[in-house]
Write a protein that holds these residues in place. Structure first.
Motif, PDB file in Angstrom:
ATOM      1  N   ALA A 169      67.909  56.386  60.064  1.00 57.76           N
ATOM      2  CA  ALA A 169      68.063  55.007  59.603  1.00 57.76           C
ATOM      3  C   ALA A 169      68.874  54.938  58.317  1.00 57.76           C
ATOM      4  N   ILE A 170      69.515  53.786  58.137  1.00 54.56           N
ATOM      5  CA  ILE A 170      70.234  53.517  56.891  1.00 54.56           C
ATOM      6  C   ILE A 170      70.017  52.049  56.534  1.00 54.56           C
ATOM      7  N   ASN A 171      69.767  51.823  55.254  1.00 55.25           N
ATOM      8  CA  ASN A 171      69.581  50.461  54.758  1.00 55.25           C
ATOM      9  C   ASN A 171      70.202  50.352  53.374  1.00 55.25           C
ATOM     10  N   SER A 172      70.667  49.163  53.037  1.00 61.69           N
ATOM     11  CA  SER A 172      71.098  48.927  51.662  1.00 61.69           C
ATOM     12  C   SER A 172      69.919  49.217  50.757  1.00 61.69           C
ATOM     13  N   PHE A 173      70.194  49.779  49.600  1.00 68.18           N
ATOM     14  CA  PHE A 173      69.109  50.104  48.677  1.00 68.18           C
ATOM     15  C   PHE A 173      68.740  48.867  47.888  1.00 68.18           C
ATOM     16  N   LYS A 174      67.501  48.499  47.993  1.00 63.64           N
ATOM     17  CA  LYS A 174      66.991  47.351  47.247  1.00 63.64           C
ATOM     18  C   LYS A 174      65.858  47.838  46.363  1.00 63.64           C
ATOM     19  N   GLY A 175      66.023  47.638  45.070  1.00 65.63           N
ATOM     20  CA  GLY A 175      64.967  47.987  44.130  1.00 65.63           C
ATOM     21  C   GLY A 175      64.019  46.819  43.954  1.00 65.63           C
ATOM     22  N   THR A 176      63.057  46.990  43.099  1.00 68.88           N
ATOM     23  CA  THR A 176      62.078  45.936  42.845  1.00 68.88           C
ATOM     24  C   THR A 176      62.748  44.680  42.301  1.00 68.88           C
ATOM     25  N   LEU A 177      63.703  44.871  41.409  1.00 67.11           N
ATOM     26  CA  LEU A 177      64.333  43.727  40.753  1.00 67.11           C
ATOM     27  C   LEU A 177      65.806  43.542  41.113  1.00 67.11           C
ATOM     28  N   ALA A 178      66.381  44.465  41.866  1.00 65.33           N
ATOM     29  CA  ALA A 178      67.820  44.380  42.088  1.00 65.33           C
ATOM     30  C   ALA A 178      68.221  44.948  43.442  1.00 65.33           C
ATOM     31  N   HIS A 179      69.402  44.539  43.871  1.00 62.26           N
ATOM     32  CA  HIS A 179      70.066  45.090  45.044  1.00 62.26           C
ATOM     33  C   HIS A 179      71.266  45.873  44.513  1.00 62.26           C
ATOM     34  N   TYR A 180      71.420  47.100  44.937  1.00 59.78           N
ATOM     35  CA  TYR A 180      72.493  47.943  44.426  1.00 59.78           C
ATOM     36  C   TYR A 180      73.591  48.039  45.471  1.00 59.78           C
ATOM     37  N   GLU A 181      74.770  47.501  45.151  1.00 61.08           N
ATOM     38  CA  GLU A 181      75.869  47.418  46.118  1.00 61.08           C
ATOM     39  C   GLU A 181      76.355  48.763  46.624  1.00 61.08           C
ATOM     40  N   ASN A 182      76.319  49.780  45.808  1.00 56.95           N
ATOM     41  CA  ASN A 182      76.881  51.081  46.178  1.00 56.95           C
ATOM     42  C   ASN A 182      75.826  52.086  46.615  1.00 56.95           C
ATOM     43  N   ALA A 183      74.612  51.643  46.840  1.00 60.58           N
ATOM     44  CA  ALA A 183      73.522  52.569  47.137  1.00 60.58           C
ATOM     45  C   ALA A 183      72.883  52.251  48.483  1.00 60.58           C
ATOM     46  N   TYR A 184      72.464  53.323  49.150  1.00 58.49           N
ATOM     47  CA  TYR A 184      71.836  53.202  50.461  1.00 58.49           C
ATOM     48  C   TYR A 184      70.643  54.137  50.551  1.00 58.49           C
ATOM     49  N   ARG A 185      69.660  53.710  51.323  1.00 57.05           N
ATOM     50  CA  ARG A 185      68.500  54.541  51.610  1.00 57.05           C
ATOM     51  C   ARG A 185      68.721  55.121  53.003  1.00 57.05           C
ATOM     52  N   ILE A 186      68.596  56.438  53.096  1.00 57.74           N
ATOM     53  CA  ILE A 186      68.783  57.152  54.355  1.00 57.74           C
ATOM     54  C   ILE A 186      67.422  57.713  54.776  1.00 57.74           C
ATOM     55  N   ASN A 187      67.029  57.456  56.020  1.00 56.57           N
ATOM     56  CA  ASN A 187      65.776  58.003  56.571  1.00 56.57           C
ATOM     57  C   ASN A 187      64.567  57.760  55.681  1.00 56.57           C
ATOM     58  N   ASP A 188      64.574  56.756  54.893  1.00 55.83           N
ATOM     59  CA  ASP A 188      63.447  56.363  54.047  1.00 55.83           C
ATOM     60  C   ASP A 188      63.202  57.260  52.832  1.00 55.83           C
ATOM     61  N   ASP A 189      63.624  58.532  52.850  1.00 58.92           N
ATOM     62  CA  ASP A 189      63.292  59.437  51.748  1.00 58.92           C
ATOM     63  C   ASP A 189      64.507  59.981  51.000  1.00 58.92           C
ATOM     64  N   ILE A 190      65.700  59.483  51.325  1.00 57.68           N
ATOM     65  CA  ILE A 190      66.935  59.941  50.695  1.00 57.68           C
ATOM     66  C   ILE A 190      67.689  58.714  50.180  1.00 57.68           C
ATOM     67  N   ALA A 191      68.240  58.819  48.974  1.00 58.78           N
ATOM     68  CA  ALA A 191      69.097  57.761  48.449  1.00 58.78           C
ATOM     69  C   ALA A 191      70.478  58.348  48.191  1.00 58.78           C
ATOM     70  N   ILE A 192      71.483  57.528  48.431  1.00 58.58           N
ATOM     71  CA  ILE A 192      72.854  57.961  48.167  1.00 58.58           C
ATOM     72  C   ILE A 192      73.586  56.843  47.441  1.00 58.58           C
ATOM     73  N   TYR A 193      74.306  57.222  46.388  1.00 58.15           N
ATOM     74  CA  TYR A 193      75.105  56.295  45.591  1.00 58.15           C
ATOM     75  C   TYR A 193      76.557  56.680  45.830  1.00 58.15           C
ATOM     76  N   LEU A 194      77.372  55.732  46.279  1.00 63.34           N
ATOM     77  CA  LEU A 194      78.753  56.021  46.655  1.00 63.34           C
ATOM     78  C   LEU A 194      79.754  55.486  45.652  1.00 63.34           C
ATOM     79  N   LYS A 195      80.801  56.287  45.402  1.00 68.53           N
ATOM     80  CA  LYS A 195      81.959  55.851  44.617  1.00 68.53           C
ATOM     81  C   LYS A 195      83.180  56.453  45.304  1.00 68.53           C
ATOM     82  N   TYR A 196      84.337  55.829  45.100  1.00 72.46           N
ATOM     83  CA  TYR A 196      85.553  56.388  45.678  1.00 72.46           C
ATOM     84  C   TYR A 196      86.699  56.343  44.668  1.00 72.46           C
ATOM     85  N   ALA A 197      87.635  57.262  44.872  1.00 73.90           N
ATOM     86  CA  ALA A 197      88.892  57.282  44.127  1.00 73.90           C
ATOM     87  C   ALA A 197      90.002  57.441  45.163  1.00 73.90           C
TER      88      ALA A 197
END
Length: 167
Positions: free
Chosen positions: A25-53
């Motif tokens: 599974a993959i979902n946008s990462f939503k914290g208690t107070l915020a939604h993080y545009e560049n972050a995703y939750r993978i399989n419920d127990d992994i978080a990934i923060y993405l940046k590109y150049a």
């Protein structure tokens, strides 16, 4: 809907994750107070923060990834919610994804902070993707152009992503 560059380049990393055999599974990462545009939750127990150049900068062909205080605060908040947190640094022209553990990012930033003797408003993390070799991640010495900070680069295998997320 308009397709932004981050949709394209983040999508390149996300599709590799979705094709991994351990992906569920993959979902946008939503914290208690915020939604993080560049972050995703993978399989419920992994978080990934993405940046590109998009392309490397001369003269050293370095991909430059800038982390502001706000970015770092977001990453810290994500890490508190999901211990297994990674960064995916998408090097577009090289067609590579550099996978860093969050601890490696903060170690590089701490080395820079100590060398500068203070916090900075933003930090530039540099990645080189020379053909035939691993990816190298580092920061430069403050006030010295073209000089890597003392200590070893973080060396990342080109094949680490996305498998490292699931190990």
């Amino acid at each position: 809907m308009k397709i932004d560059d981050d949709h394209l380049y983040h999508g390149a990393a996300l599709i590799q994750i979705a094709e991994h055999p351990q992906f569920t599974a993959i979902n946008s990462f939503k914290g208690t107070l915020a939604h993080y545009e560049n972050a995703y939750r993978i399989n419920d127990d992994i978080a990934i923060y993405l940046k590109y150049a998009s392309k490397p900068k001369k003269p050293h062909d370095e991909y430059v990834f800038t982390f502001t205080k706000a970015h770092l605060d977001q990453i810290r908040a994500i890490t508190k919610a999901v211990h297994k947190t990674f960064l995916a640094l998408v090097c577009v022209k090289a067609r590579e994804v550099c996978c860093l553990r969050v601890e490696e990012l903060f170690s590089l930033i701490e080395r820079r902070r100590k060398a500068f003797h203070s916090d900075e408003n933003q930090y530039s993390v540099l990645v080189t993707a020379k053909k035939g070799s691993s990816l190298h991640v580092y920061v430069n010495e403050p006030h010295k152009k073209n000089t890597r900070i003392s200590g070893k680069d973080v060396v990342v295998s080109r094949s680490a992503f996305p498998g490292e997320l699931f190990s």
